[in-house]
Scaffold this motif. Structure first.
Motif: not given
Length: 262
Positions: A7-18, A42-49
Motif C-alpha cells: 500500500e502506498y499513499k502520500v499525505a502532508e509531505g510523507v510517503a507511507t509504504l506498507t 514514483g516517490m523520488v519523482a514526486d517533489k511533494q514527498v
C-alpha cells in the motif's frame, strides 16, 4: 498507482509504504519487489514527498524472502546471488541514496531480509512486541540485504556475530538497549509516533537532513581528515541555503520557521 502486495499513499509531505501480504507476514516475492521499486521510483519523482515511512500490515513487519515464491524443489540448486543482485541490493542502494529521511515502524516480527530492510532505514521505531531475527543461519545462509555491513556497525562485532550465527530473536526493548534501533514504543503508540516523526521531518530543513544522512553514512568509510573536509564542504553549501537563512531569521524573530527544503 495500484498495487496488490503493498500500500502506498502520500499525505502532508510523507510517503507511507506498507508491505501488505499479512497472510505471509509480508514476506517478499518478485511481485512485491517490483511494486516497491515502482512506488519508490514514483516517490523520488514526486517533489511533494519530503519523508518516507515504511511499515508492515497485520501482525508482522516482514519475514524476509517468501521461500515458496522461488518454487525450488527440495534439494534443487538455485543461484541465490541472482535474487540478491536483482532485487535486494537495488532496494538497499535506493534507500541509502535517497535525499529524504527514511523512518521504519516495525510493527511485529522482522526476520531475515525484513530485519535488515528495517536496519537500512535512518530511524527505526519498533513496537514492544516486535522481534528482530537474523534467520539466515537456520537455512545455511549469511545475512544479506546489507546485514553483514550494518549489523556490526550498529551493535559491534561480538553481538553481530552472535545474532547472525545463532539466529536468536532479539526483542525490541533489547534492540533499543543495544543501540540497534532508535526507540521501542508501546504497540498501540507505534504508528502515531512514527507518523508524527515523519511529519516533523517533512516540514523541516530537508536539504540539511539529506546532507546529514549522507554524511553520517559516508563517514563509516572515511578517515577523520576526509570527514572533516566533507563537513567543511557541506557546511559551506548549506550555509548558502534558503533553509539556513530561514532558520536563523525565525530564531532571531522568535517564530516558527517555514522550511522549503532548498
Amino acid at each position: 498507482m495500484a498495487f496488490e502486495t503493498i500500500e502506498y499513499k502520500v499525505a502532508e509531505g510523507v510517503a507511507t509504504l506498507t508491505l501488505a501480504r499479512p497472510d505471509r507476514l509480508n514476506s517478499f516475492t518478485v511481485q512485491m519487489h517490483e511494486e516497491v521499486r515502482k512506488a519508490l521510483d514514483g516517490m523520488v519523482a514526486d517533489k511533494q514527498v519530503r519523508a518516507l515511512l515504511i511499515t508492515g500490515a497485520g501482525r508482522g513487519f516482514c519475514a524476509g524472502q517468501d521461500l515458496s515464491d522461488r518454487a525450488v524443489a527440495p534439494g534443487e540448486a538455485v543461484d541465490l546471488g541472482h535474487s540478491v543482485e536483482a532485487y535486494y541490493n537495488p532496494l538497499i542502494r535506493c534507500l541509502a541514496g535517497l535525499d529524504i529521511p527514511v523512518i521504519c515502524a516495525v510493527n511485529g516480527v522482522a526476520a531475515g531480509a525484513g530485519a535488515n530492510l528495517a536496519l537500512a532505514c535512518d530511524i527505526v521505531l519498533a513496537a514492544r512486541s516486535a522481534k528482530f531475527i537474523q534467520s539466515f543461519a537456520n537455512i545455511g545462509l549469511i545475512p544479506d540485504t546489507g546485514g553483514t555491513w550494518v549489523l556490526p556497525r550498529l551493535v559491534g562485532q561480538a553481538r553481530a556475530m552472535g545474532l547472525a550465527l545463532t539466529g536468536m530473536p532479539l526483542p525490541a526493548e533489547k534492540a533499543e538497549e543495544w543501540g540497534m534501533i532508535w526507540k521501542c514504543v508501546e504497540d498501540e503508540d507505534l504508528m502515531k509516533e512514527a507518523l508524527a516523526l515523519a511529519t516533523r521531518f517533512a516540514s523541516g530543513p530537508t536539504l540539511g537532513f539529506a546532507a546529514t544522512r549522507h554524511a553520517i553514512r559516508g563517514a563509516w568509510l572515511n578517515s577523520l581528515d576526509a570527514e572533516l573536509d566533507n563537513e567543511r564542504d557541506l557546511m559551506s553549501r548549506l550555509g548558502k541555503s534558503h533553509d539556513y537563512q530561514e532558520g536563523v531569521s525565525a530564531f532571531m524573530q522568535k517564530r516558527t520557521p517555514e522550511f522549503t527544503g532548498s
